[in-house]
Motif scaffolding. Sequence first.
Motif, PDB file in Angstrom:
ATOM      1  N   LEU A 116      41.458  49.083  43.030  1.00  0.00           N
ATOM      2  CA  LEU A 116      42.116  47.615  43.264  1.00  0.00           C
ATOM      3  C   LEU A 116      41.315  46.702  44.087  1.00  0.00           C
ATOM      4  N   ARG A 117      40.747  47.225  45.109  1.00  0.00           N
ATOM      5  CA  ARG A 117      39.627  46.023  45.717  1.00  0.00           C
ATOM      6  C   ARG A 117      38.656  45.553  44.909  1.00  0.00           C
ATOM      7  N   LYS A 118      38.143  46.203  44.096  1.00  0.00           N
ATOM      8  CA  LYS A 118      37.194  45.832  43.174  1.00  0.00           C
ATOM      9  C   LYS A 118      37.677  44.863  42.135  1.00  0.00           C
ATOM     10  N   GLN A 119      38.952  45.118  41.746  1.00  0.00           N
ATOM     11  CA  GLN A 119      39.486  44.214  40.781  1.00  0.00           C
ATOM     12  C   GLN A 119      40.065  42.848  41.391  1.00  0.00           C
ATOM     13  N   LEU A 120      40.442  43.054  42.578  1.00  0.00           N
ATOM     14  CA  LEU A 120      40.788  41.850  43.320  1.00  0.00           C
ATOM     15  C   LEU A 120      39.512  40.899  43.947  1.00  0.00           C
ATOM     16  N   ALA A 121      38.509  41.618  43.896  1.00  0.00           N
ATOM     17  CA  ALA A 121      37.150  40.695  44.079  1.00  0.00           C
ATOM     18  C   ALA A 121      36.693  40.190  42.985  1.00  0.00           C
ATOM     19  N   GLU A 122      36.843  40.893  41.961  1.00  0.00           N
ATOM     20  CA  GLU A 122      36.289  40.147  40.543  1.00  0.00           C
ATOM     21  C   GLU A 122      37.395  39.159  40.095  1.00  0.00           C
ATOM     22  N   THR A 123      38.554  38.979  40.563  1.00  0.00           N
ATOM     23  CA  THR A 123      39.385  38.215  39.783  1.00  0.00           C
ATOM     24  C   THR A 123      39.085  36.777  40.319  1.00  0.00           C
ATOM     25  N   LYS A 124      39.524  35.752  39.329  1.00  0.00           N
ATOM     26  CA  LYS A 124      39.460  34.386  39.956  1.00  0.00           C
ATOM     27  C   LYS A 124      40.978  33.948  39.756  1.00  0.00           C
ATOM     28  N   PHE A 125      41.501  33.870  40.793  1.00  0.00           N
ATOM     29  CA  PHE A 125      42.738  33.539  41.215  1.00  0.00           C
ATOM     30  C   PHE A 125      43.130  31.940  40.797  1.00  0.00           C
ATOM     31  N   THR A 126      44.445  31.801  40.395  1.00  0.00           N
ATOM     32  CA  THR A 126      45.201  30.649  40.336  1.00  0.00           C
ATOM     33  C   THR A 126      45.937  30.222  41.442  1.00  0.00           C
TER      34      THR A 126
END
Length: 178
Positions: A116-126
């Motif tokens: 989860l941490r990794k995916q959040l780190a890789e996500t470009k949020f809107t």
Amino acid sequence: MGLIKKVHLIFFLFALLTISNVQSQEVVSWEPDFRFTWSDFKGAAPITSRAAATTASGITYRFSTFYENNELQVDYKVFAYFYPTKSWYKPKLCNDVTLLHEQLHFDITELYARKLRKQLAETKFTKNVKEEIRKIYKATIRQLNDFQNKYDSETNYSRNLPVQERWVIEIEEALNER
């Protein structure tokens, strides 16, 4: 006292009780050197359950947002927790292998907290950060549950010792990858 004031007072008391209940719940954060003992399992075993033990663990998160150089930034924290008062065992049915099996359930929870941490780190949020994080979290929890079920199934709840040993090695190796 007017009806609106009574409603607000009741809501305030409910919120206060809810917050204090959550804060009073005993939790243990996953740590690399933490290993279960049976004294960590403080819940009452249900009479109707055929299981020997249950490890209640889960992933929680919190986040905040801010702008830096006109760009949305997301600060988040993800935790793998063990809940002692919701975890239980039946002494007559358990041994050291069972305890190790339960430890791996918690270790698997940590592996998925890392995912989860990794995916959040890789996500470009809107600007829909809250919903985007919730969606990623729910998908991770589904994957975690599927993986936990696979672990129980393949090891036959710790009774298949060669397979249990294989899982111990695989989970240990995965935890040591950084």
